[in-house]
Each structure stands twice: as C-alpha cells, then as structure tokens.
Design an enzyme around this catalytic site. Structure first.
Site, mmCIF file in Angstrom:
data_model
loop_
_atom_site.group_PDB
_atom_site.id
_atom_site.type_symbol
_atom_site.label_atom_id
_atom_site.label_comp_id
_atom_site.label_asym_id
_atom_site.label_seq_id
_atom_site.Cartn_x
_atom_site.Cartn_y
_atom_site.Cartn_z
ATOM 1 C CG HIS A 110 2.095 -1.334 2.392
ATOM 2 N ND1 HIS A 110 2.159 -0.013 2.745
ATOM 3 C CD2 HIS A 110 0.833 -1.523 1.937
ATOM 4 C CE1 HIS A 110 0.997 0.582 2.493
ATOM 5 N NE2 HIS A 110 0.172 -0.330 2.003
ATOM 6 C CB CYS A 148 7.481 -0.134 5.183
ATOM 7 S SG CYS A 148 8.959 0.898 4.971
ATOM 8 C CG HIS A 203 6.293 2.670 2.117
ATOM 9 N ND1 HIS A 203 6.105 2.505 3.470
ATOM 10 C CD2 HIS A 203 5.348 1.911 1.511
ATOM 11 C CE1 HIS A 203 5.084 1.703 3.676
ATOM 12 N NE2 HIS A 203 4.599 1.319 2.496
#
Length: 189
Positions: A150, A86, A138
């Site tokens: 993402h 990510c 994240h």
C-alpha cells in the site's frame, strides 16, 4: 498460526484444480443453455491453462506493485512521477497489470467485487482499513502471509506492512475480491 509461502498457495490451487477436473468430468452432464463455457469443453490442459492464467494475473499484479516500492506518498496522487495516495496506488497497479480501471477512492472500491472474509483472503484481494475514524478510509493489496502492499502516508510511501501488527489489526474493515474475466473486464457486484 502457521504461515504458508505464496508459491505453495499457487501450487496448491493448481493441484486442487487438477484433482477436481476428473471428478467433475465423471458427473452426469446437465442440459443447459450454451454459455460458451462448460466443464465438457475443458480438457485437463485447458484447466491447467486457466489456473496458470489466474496465477499469472496475480503475479503480474504483485510484480507491478513491487516495482513501485519506495514511491513517495502524495495525497490525491495517482502516478509514479508525482507520488500516490492509497487508492491512487491500488488503481494504478490494477490498471497497469490487468487493464482494470477501479474507482478512484477507497470508499468507492469497497463497493465493487465480492466480499471476502479475513480467513479467505487470497493474494490480489483488496484490504480495507479505518485509518481516519471512518470505514474504508485506507486500501491496499493483499500479498499473502498476512502482508499487504500500500501507499502509506506515515512515511515510506509505497511499502509492505503486516496486517497482524497492532496498528493494522485494530483497523481492518474488510476485503473485496475483484474478478477479472478473460477480456479484462471486472465483475462489479
């Protein structure tokens, strides 16, 4: 809640600037140290130019991310040839589109830029989630309309997800806005 298309948001921002400039120009000038930037030095054309540049930067950022849709997920990955995690994805997109070098991890990214409330999110903002039982584990790039881009470890690699979905809505941790000046430097706070 009514959803507004991204193009309408950009047009509304340009309209707001076009309305604000004549009002600001009527105000009494205040003596200040020269900083190289003042409303007195900005014509309507220059304001429109700055607004277009800002909208262009967001467009470049999102276009760079869209070009990577489907690239596989790889823990620690930071390039399209081998895959992204990510933060590697977000870092690559900001570097590629804007020449901005962000920190390497989501936790470090959560310390730069300005905090943004969920209700004030704008396309290009970083959005953070608690996916590993720890905050800021994240990160993705907000696209508008409750969507974010993402690199997802749960299949699909680089993809678009809805922040209002059950999984993401419960894990949202916050957001940051990375200010980029005309030379491409970030304003780290």
């Amino acid at each position: 809640m009514r959803r507004i298309p991204l193009t309408r948001i950009c047009l509304c921002a340009l309209l707001a600037l076009a309305i604000a400039l004549p009002l600001a120009a009527r105000a009494e000038p205040v003596e200040q140290e020269p900083t190289g930037f003042s409303l007195d030095n900005l014509s309507g054309d220059r304001v429109a130019e700055h607004a277009a540049a800002a909208a262009g930067a967001v467009t470049d950022l999102l276009d760079s991310g869209f070009a990577l849709l489907g690239i596989r997920y790889r823990f620690g990955g930071n390039n399209p040839q081998t895959g992204f995690d990510c933060s590697g994805f977000v870092r690559h997109v900001f570097s590629d589109a804007l020449g901005v070098l962000l920190p390497r991890t989501a936790v470090e990214m959560a310390r730069v830029g300005a905090r943004v409330g969920r209700e004030d999110l704008q396309p290009g903002d970083l959005v953070f989630f608690n996916t590993l039982s720890r905050t800021f584990s994240h990160v993705g790039i907000y696209m508008g309309d409750d969507k974010f881009l993402h690199a997802n470890s749960r299949g699909g690699g680089v993809r678009i997800d809805d922040m209002t979905g059950r999984y993401w809505a419960r894990r949202f941790n916050g957001a940051r806005r990375i200010d980029v000046d005309s030379q491409g430097a970030t304003a780290l706070r």
